[in-house]
Structure formats: structure tokens, C-alpha cells
Design a protein around this motif. Structure first.
Motif, short mmCIF file in Angstrom:
data_model
loop_
_atom_site.label_atom_id
_atom_site.label_comp_id
_atom_site.label_asym_id
_atom_site.label_seq_id
_atom_site.Cartn_x
_atom_site.Cartn_y
_atom_site.Cartn_z
N PRO A 104 0.83 -1.22 0.00
CA PRO A 104 0.00 0.00 0.00
C PRO A 104 0.86 1.27 0.00
O PRO A 104 1.90 1.31 0.66
N ILE A 105 0.41 2.25 -0.76
CA ILE A 105 1.11 3.53 -0.81
C ILE A 105 0.16 4.59 -0.26
O ILE A 105 -0.96 4.75 -0.74
N ILE A 106 0.60 5.26 0.81
CA ILE A 106 -0.30 6.17 1.52
C ILE A 106 0.14 7.61 1.28
O ILE A 106 1.24 8.00 1.67
N PRO A 107 -0.72 8.43 0.64
CA PRO A 107 -0.35 9.83 0.44
C PRO A 107 -0.46 10.61 1.76
O PRO A 107 -1.42 10.41 2.51
N VAL A 108 0.52 11.46 2.02
CA VAL A 108 0.51 12.27 3.24
C VAL A 108 0.74 13.72 2.84
O VAL A 108 1.82 14.07 2.36
N CYS A 154 1.73 22.60 12.28
CA CYS A 154 1.66 22.06 10.93
C CYS A 154 0.47 21.12 10.80
O CYS A 154 0.06 20.47 11.75
N ILE A 155 -0.10 21.10 9.60
CA ILE A 155 -1.22 20.22 9.32
C ILE A 155 -0.71 19.01 8.57
O ILE A 155 0.09 19.15 7.63
N VAL A 156 -1.12 17.83 9.00
CA VAL A 156 -0.75 16.60 8.31
C VAL A 156 -2.05 15.87 7.99
O VAL A 156 -2.81 15.54 8.89
N SER A 157 -2.31 15.66 6.70
CA SER A 157 -3.56 14.99 6.32
C SER A 157 -3.22 13.70 5.58
O SER A 157 -2.52 13.72 4.56
N VAL A 158 -3.72 12.58 6.11
CA VAL A 158 -3.39 11.27 5.56
C VAL A 158 -4.49 10.85 4.58
O VAL A 158 -5.68 10.95 4.89
N GLY A 159 -4.10 10.39 3.40
CA GLY A 159 -5.06 9.98 2.38
C GLY A 159 -5.33 8.48 2.40
O GLY A 159 -4.71 7.73 3.15
N GLU A 160 -6.28 8.05 1.55
CA GLU A 160 -6.57 6.62 1.41
C GLU A 160 -5.42 5.92 0.70
O GLU A 160 -4.81 6.49 -0.20
N LYS A 161 -5.18 4.65 1.06
CA LYS A 161 -4.05 3.94 0.45
C LYS A 161 -4.33 3.61 -1.03
O LYS A 161 -5.48 3.40 -1.43
N GLU A 193 -0.96 11.98 -7.46
CA GLU A 193 -0.98 13.45 -7.50
C GLU A 193 -2.38 13.98 -7.26
O GLU A 193 -2.57 14.94 -6.52
N GLY A 194 -3.37 13.31 -7.88
CA GLY A 194 -4.76 13.72 -7.69
C GLY A 194 -5.17 13.61 -6.24
O GLY A 194 -5.82 14.51 -5.69
N SER A 195 -4.77 12.52 -5.61
CA SER A 195 -5.12 12.30 -4.21
C SER A 195 -4.48 13.38 -3.32
O SER A 195 -5.12 13.91 -2.41
#
Lengths: 218, 315
Positions: free
Chosen positions: A155-159, A180-187, A202-204
Motif C-alpha cells: 500500500p502507498i499512503i499519500p501524506v 503544521c497540518i498533516v492529512s493522511v489519504g486513502e491507500k 498526484e490527484g489524491s
């Protein structure tokens, strides 16, 4: 990475005390969707890159028990400029070195990264390649697409991160604390076409950025 | 005044009372959660566990000794200023200057710690107020200069100057309060300001109908405001005589000052959030939001109570 218990202890203390002290207490992170972070390796955490602190911030999101598995992927030419920097990068930060441009010579620049994933490690990677303009997203390079295609089950998780480029931007040595804001995306998982995967990632990342109401930094 | 391990006895009793109240609240929330599982009371549960952390940290630091208490209060100012500076629009050219804004915190709390009232009261409103815009002008960037000067000056006043009145009360309140010392006054102020927030919230939830400021904060109702302040006045009249040199009538008046000032601080930060388009000032305290969401009422209540008390009761 070094197996010497003293170096491992130093690494643990560096991350548990210094890094967490600076990132979580002096600076402070507001984390969104923490539950989307992986419980164990192998996994890839893909962040946007604004500051030298980015890798440390992502590593602070993960529990300390996973620290031995956490490896930031970094360019060799940046870290291997002196023997101390090289030692520190290898043993304390625990980087996986990548030789920039080696793909053009026919080698696989990400071979060490693929091997690390096969060992069940968690990679921290910056698909933009370099830090660039503070607090602006840049086009992703193809490397992450190749890595995802080579290991399609990982899995690759966008952060998405905002604020670290204000705290310690490229070219500055002066640390000015900001939350700082850290927002974790769907894998996401790798595809046959690496271009399509890079576009999806990139879209995510752009979608995560758009969900935030970010203050002007001009 | 009787001391228990160096702490005024009445302060120990009131602190024990706070923990008793917190324990009762925790049991009630746990029962509600048990009766209605799911998201309905999840927020309340997070809020309650954050209260344990906040009350634990506050009472430990403030009761330990004066130096630890001042460092703790300065740290709250630091967190509040950092949160504020991270929310507002900023100019890249001012990045280095913001370090000076942070440096104002140790200085301001040093004046408070050494009971130097003259410097404490002019440092931010006079010296920082004059020095900061001049430094910014010297750097030569005039684009959005006025916005930068305005936002930074106001932020320093609110998060450093206003909040540091808690430290000044703790240090300078020793002499005028033979009943429970500076720590008694500080506990009186913080307990009532926080209790007032909870009381306004509860009355608002129970009876709230008529909005006070629909544009700024749709949750603030006249019923919540009046019920909250009345409850705060009642609690103030009950505990004031044990924590302060005030009798029950003066204590009730002080309670009204804290309750109304707390409400004004609350809606002021709400207006800032509305303007910036954010719901919470941060994510430091699960269930509450950021540190500014928690100390918003104190930014007004601390100076208001300090100067009220200083005017009538300092020798």
C-alpha cells in the motif's frame, strides 16, 4: 542499517526525545485521518516535500515500536557530502540512499528500496524529488510509479503536509515554530502503467490539499 | 493561612473538590456512552478525557511551586501564540521577525515572576507595540504592511500580554491574599472561567432558544449566557471567601466579571475563526479543538479579574 546495539539505541533516543520533542512539542502537528496510517510494514508513505523536517514529521506519526522499520528514501548526493553526514544519515536517520539519475545509465535506482519493502519495512518517500518552492505542490517524478508497479501488493499512503516549509524552508537555518497540518489519504496500489499511478497519487494529494483552509503565505 | 505541604489548605480542598466533580462528570459520561453507544456521546467522551489531562497538568504544575507554575503558564502562552500565528495570513518577509514575537514570552513572564508590575504592564502594549512595526518597516516591505502589523500586535496582546495576567496574579497576589495566597487567586480565576464555559454550554444545550450573536457563533444563546453567568456567580460566592480575601458579595461580583469577560473572550475568538473560515483553532485537545479554543475566555477574564481585584484589594 547498522545492527550495533549502541547505534540502535542512539537512533531510538534521537527519534524518541529530540525529534518528537521538536516536532510534537515545539512545533505541533494537527493530524487528520490518523486511522489511515498502516499498522505494520511493508508500506510506503508518500509526502509532499517542503522542508528538511518533512521526513522527521512523517516518522513522528508512526508508533516508536515501528521505528526500526521506518526508512526515509533520500538522494545520496545530498547526504554523502561529509563522513559525519553520511554516518548520521545511514545510522541515525536510517536512510535508503538513491543515486539521482542512475536510472538513465540502465541501473535500477530503487533496488535498495524494493529490497527494504521485501523485508517488510516502511518507506518514507517524496515523489516531488526535491523541496522546491515553499508550500507549493510540484509535479511528481516517475520513481514512485516504478516502485509501485514493482511491488503492487504494497500500500502507498499519500501524506499531505502544510506548515513545515514555513517552519524551516529550503535555504534557511532559522527555525521558526508553526503548527503544521498533516492529512493522511486513502491507500493506493501500483498499476501496470506507472504514469497512471503517478497521476492518481498526484490527484489524491491535490484533493487532500484542497480540503484544508490554508492561510496565505506570500 | 494553614499550609499542607507548603500549599494553602483551602487550595488543596478546592482542588480535591474539582477532582471529585470531574470524577462524577466522567461517570455520567461513561453511563451515557454505555446507554447510547456510537457517535452521539463520542465527542463528550473525548472532551472529558482531555479535561483530565488539562486539569492534571494545571494542578500538578501550579501546586508544585511558583517557578514551575510560571513556566507552565508561559508554555500555554507559547502554544496559543504559535496556534494564532499559524492560522493568520503571514508574509514570508516576516518569518524571522516572528521569532522576536516568541521571545517576548520569556521576557513578559520574567517581569511577572519578579513581580515587576511597571515593566509587566508596559512591555507588550508600549515596547513591543512600537518596536515591532519599526523593525518591519526597516526590512523595507510595504505590501500588506498594515495587515501584518495589526495581526501580529493583536495576537501578542491577546496570547502573551492578556494571558500573562495569570502569572502576575499568582506572584503579586501573595501579599493581598492572606487567606490562600497568589495560588488561591489564580485557582479562583481559572476554575471560574472554565466552569463558566461549561455552565454556559450546559444551559445553552438545555434551554437555548435566542441567539446572542447569530453571525459570529450560532451556539451562543441568551439562555446559556444568563444561566452560565448566574451559576458562575453562585459558585464564586461559595468558594470566594475560602480562596480570596473577598466576602461572599464581592466574590459574587468577581464571578460576574469573570463570567461576562469569559463570554466576550469566547465570541472574540469565534469571530477570528469565522473570519479565517476554520472550525477549530487546532487539534491539540481532542474534543475541544486547539489551545485557543480552551483559553479564549481566559484571554479576557484574566486581565479583567486581575485589574478588578487589583483596584479594590491591593494595598
Amino acid at each position: 542499517m547498522n545492527k550495533n546495539p549502541l547505534t540502535r539505541l542512539l537512533r531510538f533516543l534521537f527519534f524518541a526525545v529530540v525529534v518528537r520533542g521538536v516536532i510534537l512539542v515545539v512545533m505541533g502537528l494537527t493530524v487528520r485521518n490518523r486511522q489511515r496510517l498502516p499498522d505494520d510494514g511493508p508500506a510506503v508513505l508518500a509526502g509532499n516535500h517542503n522542508s528538511n523536517l518533512d521526513a522527521l514529521a512523517i516518522m513522528s506519526l508512526m508508533p516508536l515500536r515501528l521505528l526500526p522499520k521506518l526508512r526515509p528514501v533520500a538522494a545520496m548526493d545530498y547526504f554523502y557530502t561529509s563522513s559525519f553526514r553520511g554516518w548520521f544519515a545511514n545510522n541515525i536517520v536510517g536512510i535508503i540512499p538513491v543515486k539521482r539519475g542512475s536510472g538513465k545509465e540502465g541501473g535500477n535506482p530503487l533496488q535498495l528500496a524494493e529490497e527494504a519493502l521485501d523485508r517488510g519495512e516502511i518507506l518514507v518517500i517524496f515523489p516531488e524529488g526535491t523541496r522546491g518552492e515553499p508550500e507549493t505542490l510540484q509535479a511528481f517524478k516517475k520513481g514512485i510509479g516504478h516502485l509501485a508497479r514493482a511491488r503492487p501488493k504494497v500500500p502507498i499512503i499519500p501524506v499531505f503536509m502544510h506548515g513545515l516549509g514555513k517552519t524551516l524552508p529550503r535555504g534557511s537555518m532559522l527555525f521558526v515554530p508553526f503548527n503544521c497540518i498533516v492529512s493522511v489519504g486513502e491507500k493506493l496500489y501500483g498499476k501496470e502503467s506507472y504514469d497512471a499511478f503517478v497521476a492518481e497519487l498526484e490527484g489524491s494529494m491535490t484533493a487532500l490539499a484542497e480540503q484544508e483552509r490554508l492561510p496565505v503565505w506570500e | 493561612m494553614t499550609l499542607i505541604h507548603g500549599i494553602p489548605a483551602n487550595v488543596v480542598y478546592v482542588t480535591a473538590g474539582i477532582y471529585a466533580l470531574l470524577l462524577i462528570a466522567t461517570v455520567i459520561v461513561a453511563l451515557l456512552r454505555w446507554r447510547h453507544p456510537g457517535e452521539r456521546y463520542a465527542e463528550l467522551t473525548r472532551r472529558t478525557s482531555s479535561w483530565w489531562w488539562m486539569i492534571g497538568a494545571f494542578t500538578l504544575c501550579v501546586l508544585f511551586n511558583q517557578t514551575v507554575a510560571i513556566v507552565f503558564l508561559a508554555f500555554i502562552s507559547y502554544l496559543a501564540l504559535k496556534e494564532y500565528l499559524s492560522l493568520i495570513p503571514t508574509r514570508r518577509i516576516d518569518r524571522e521577525l516572528l521569532l522576536f514575537a516568541y521571545l517576548a514570552i520569556p521576557l513578559q513572564y520574567y517581569w511577572a515572576a519578579s513581580d515587576w508590575y511597571g515593566m509587566f504592564i508596559v512591555f507588550v502594549p508600549v515596547w513591543m507595540f512600537l518596536f515591532f512595526p519599526a523593525l518591519m518597516a526597516l526590512r523595507g516591505e510595504t505590501q500588506n504592511f498594515l495587515r501584518a502589523v495589526g495581526t501580529i500586535s493583536w495576537g501578542l496582546m491577546l496570547t502573551v500580554f492578556a494571558l500573562s495576567h495569570m502569572a502576575m496574579l499568582l506572584v503579586s497576589g501573595e501579599v493581598p491574599n492572606p487567606v490562600a495566597g497568589g495560588v488561591g487567586l489564580l485557582l479562583f480565576l481559572v476554575l471560574l472561567a472554565q466552569f463558566n464555559d461549561v455552565a454556559q454550554y450546559c444551559w445553552g444545550k438545555l434551554l437555548g432558544r435566542h441567539n446572542v450573536t447569530p453571525q459570529v457563533s450560532p451556539n451562543k444563546t441568551w439562555e446559556g449566557l444568563i444561566g452560565g453567568v448566574a451559576t458562575t456567580v453562585l459558585l464564586a460566592a461559595l468558594i470566594g471567601p475560602y480562596l480570596t480575601p473577598m466576602d461572599w458579595l464581592w466574590s459574587a461580583l468577581a464571578g460576574a466579571v469573570i463570567g461576562v469577560a469569559g463570554f466576550l473572550g469566547d465570541i472574540t475568538i469565534s469571530a477570528v475563526k469565522r473570519d479565517l473560515g476554520v472550525k477549530d483553532t487546532g487539534g491539540l485537545l481532542p474534543g475541544h479543538g486547539g489551545i485557543l479554543d480552551r483559553v479564549d475566555s481566559l484571554t479576557y477574564a484574566a486581565p479583567a479579574f486581575f485589574h478588578f481585584f487589583r483596584y479594590f484589594f491591593y494595598p
